[in-house]
Design a protein around this motif. Structure first.
Motif, PDB file in Angstrom:
ATOM      1  N   PHE A 121       0.841  -1.200   0.000  1.00 47.03           N
ATOM      2  CA  PHE A 121       0.000   0.000   0.000  1.00 47.03           C
ATOM      3  C   PHE A 121       0.880   1.256   0.000  1.00 47.03           C
ATOM      4  N   ILE A 122       1.949   1.223   0.776  1.00 43.86           N
ATOM      5  CA  ILE A 122       2.886   2.354   0.797  1.00 43.86           C
ATOM      6  C   ILE A 122       3.505   2.547  -0.582  1.00 43.86           C
ATOM      7  N   ASP A 123       3.800   1.439  -1.263  1.00 45.74           N
ATOM      8  CA  ASP A 123       4.337   1.534  -2.627  1.00 45.74           C
ATOM      9  C   ASP A 123       3.362   2.270  -3.544  1.00 45.74           C
ATOM     10  N   LEU A 124       2.069   1.987  -3.393  1.00 45.35           N
ATOM     11  CA  LEU A 124       1.053   2.680  -4.195  1.00 45.35           C
ATOM     12  C   LEU A 124       1.058   4.174  -3.905  1.00 45.35           C
ATOM     13  N   LEU A 125       1.188   4.525  -2.619  1.00 42.55           N
ATOM     14  CA  LEU A 125       1.248   5.937  -2.248  1.00 42.55           C
ATOM     15  C   LEU A 125       2.475   6.607  -2.868  1.00 42.55           C
ATOM     16  N   LEU A 126       3.589   5.897  -2.867  1.00 43.71           N
ATOM     17  CA  LEU A 126       4.818   6.438  -3.456  1.00 43.71           C
ATOM     18  C   LEU A 126       4.674   6.623  -4.958  1.00 43.71           C
ATOM     19  N   ILE A 127       4.119   5.620  -5.623  1.00 40.17           N
ATOM     20  CA  ILE A 127       3.991   5.656  -7.081  1.00 40.17           C
ATOM     21  C   ILE A 127       3.017   6.745  -7.526  1.00 40.17           C
ATOM     22  N   ASN A 128       1.878   6.825  -6.857  1.00 41.95           N
ATOM     23  CA  ASN A 128       0.791   7.687  -7.329  1.00 41.95           C
ATOM     24  C   ASN A 128       0.777   9.088  -6.733  1.00 41.95           C
ATOM     25  N   THR A 129       1.448   9.272  -5.581  1.00 43.90           N
ATOM     26  CA  THR A 129       1.397  10.585  -4.930  1.00 43.90           C
ATOM     27  C   THR A 129       2.772  11.144  -4.615  1.00 43.90           C
ATOM     28  N   ILE A 130       3.555  10.427  -3.815  1.00 41.65           N
ATOM     29  CA  ILE A 130       4.798  10.992  -3.283  1.00 41.65           C
ATOM     30  C   ILE A 130       5.806  11.318  -4.384  1.00 41.65           C
ATOM     31  N   ILE A 131       6.094  10.351  -5.246  1.00 37.73           N
ATOM     32  CA  ILE A 131       7.110  10.565  -6.286  1.00 37.73           C
ATOM     33  C   ILE A 131       6.671  11.630  -7.295  1.00 37.73           C
TER      34      ILE A 131
END
Length: 423
Positions: free
Chosen positions: A336-346
């Motif tokens: 789930f954190i990976d999804l946040l990184l891919i779609n928002t953070i990065i």
């Protein structure tokens, strides 16, 4: 023959350029095909063409038939007075300027190879395929694919940055508030994305800052604004949230969204909006200046540490307000954190660096390349076509390829399509 193919052939000079001559027998030498024009006016601007030894600078217009010049009424449009060459597939009529001098016309079908036309027919075969080139994509060189993948990823980043800019505008250029809105949308996943987005936009971020020191009030704010506190449920936790929300509602003049926007149907319990909202509240209870934190760090392990949050105590034994369940700690998973990184953070880091005038995005690429490849039907289909993904950088690029090129039949604008079309 289609006009977009003619544009493609002219733009890349995919025809025999030796011994070119116009329909009037004039010798033609192409110095520059010009710049493709996507607005009104001639198709290619600032072209340089030598006709019978004389250099002309101007524009080029492209049609299937010469007579299309009159069908489109270019003869009465002054934007076309600067056309120095009329490029057509089929010459069926002479075209004249206002002074009655003929416009030099190049009939391309005399100079285009049969092989190119066969490649085009094969690529746009009427048989239904998942993508047009699925039977030939494996023949494309790895160098072409690698470079195209990189360009596609940055194209995807730019698209996300454009949407993020709209959010930034609504928050009056408040980066912390923008991050909260975008995270809220992603915490809602696909089913509740819009509802969570509306919840985050339904109150000023300054209110969240004022209550972030109190986890009960923070949860009350999010649950209340999501329309989840309107029922009459007999448990102490729910009553406390209701009481806190009613106080906040009066104090800050809040208006919640409709409860009907929030969906539980077809969701796994760990993805229930109640669980995700509690986790989001825990994140902002833990970090009041989250944007400042994520901008500073670059290593994946540090992001996992920041997002190592779980629900409040009540949700360890519940998935909904009125039914108790077996106790379990409900932390944000790495996936789930990976999804946040891919779609928002990065994408937000990319946008922020760009706003600062940066031109080196090595840190962005390094971070996305550390993430495992995504798993979905599109990536699985590319894997079957021997287009393997090693990380999220490549899967994001392939999603861009499928959604923005393959599905829209834009093979002539795709590096892979161009490679396959060339004789």
């Amino acid at each position: 023959m289609k006009e977009n193919l003619l544009h493609f052939i002219w733009k890349l000079k995919l025809f025999s350029v030796n011994n070119l001559c116009s329909t009037l027998g004039e010798k033609i030498q192409i110095i520059s095909v010009g710049t493709e024009n996507f607005n009104s006016g001639p198709d290619f601007l600032n072209s340089k063409i030598e006709i019978n030894g004389q250099l002309w600078a101007g524009n080029v217009e492209i049609h299937l038939n010469s007579s299309d010049w009159y069908v489109h009424q270019h003869e009465i449009d002054e934007n076309y007075d600067s056309v120095i060459l009329h490029v057509v597939w089929n010459h069926d009529i002479d075209v004249f300027r206002k002074n009655n001098n003929p416009i030099s016309t190049l009939e391309l079908k005399e100079f285009v190879s049969v092989e190119l036309l066969d490649n085009y027919k094969q690529l746009f075969n009427k048989k239904k395929h998942w993508i047009n080139c699925e039977n030939s994509i494996e023949t494309v060189g790895s160098f072409t694919i690698k470079n195209w993948i990189e360009r596609l990823y940055f194209e995807r980043l730019e698209q996300k940055a454009n949407y993020f800019q709209e959010v930034l505008n609504t928050t009056n250029n408040n980066w912390e508030a923008t991050l909260f809105v975008l995270l809220a949308k992603n915490f809602g996943l696909k089913i509740n994305a819009d509802a969570f987005l509306n919840t985050a936009l339904s109150f000023d971020f300054s209110i969240l800052r004022k209550v972030a020191h109190n986890q009960y009030q923070l949860e009350a704010l999010l649950f209340g604004q999501a329309g989840l506190l309107g029922e009459n449920i007999e448990n102490e936790y729910f009553k406390q949230l209701q009481s806190d929300y009613n106080y906040l509602k009066v104090k800050f003049k809040l208006v919640s969204i409709s409860k009907n926007e929030i969906q539980f149907f077809r969701l796994r319990p760990n993805n229930f909006p109640t669980i995700r909202l509690s986790q989001l509240a825990s994140l902002y209870y833990k970090f009041q200046n989250l944007f400042s934190k994520i901008i500073e760090i670059e290593h994946l392990v540090d992001f996992y540490a920041i997002f190592n949050v779980s629900t409040s105590q009540f949700w360890e034994t519940h998935y909904t307000f009125n039914k108790e369940s077996k106790k379990s700690t409900k932390k944000l998973t790495k996936s789930f954190i990976d999804l946040l990184l891919i779609n928002t953070i990065i994408p937000l880091k990319f946008m922020y660096l760009k706003a600062l005038g940066a031109t080196d995005y090595t840190s962005v690429i390094s971070l996305i390349e550390q993430l495992k490849p995504e798993k979905n039907t599109i990536i699985s289909k590319f894997n079957e076509l021997i287009i393997k993904s090693n990380n999220a950088f490549e899967t994001q690029a392939l999603l861009q390829l499928k959604n923005e090129y393959c599905s829209k039949q834009l093979c002539l604008q795709c590096a892979i399509g161009k490679e396959l079309l060339k004789p």
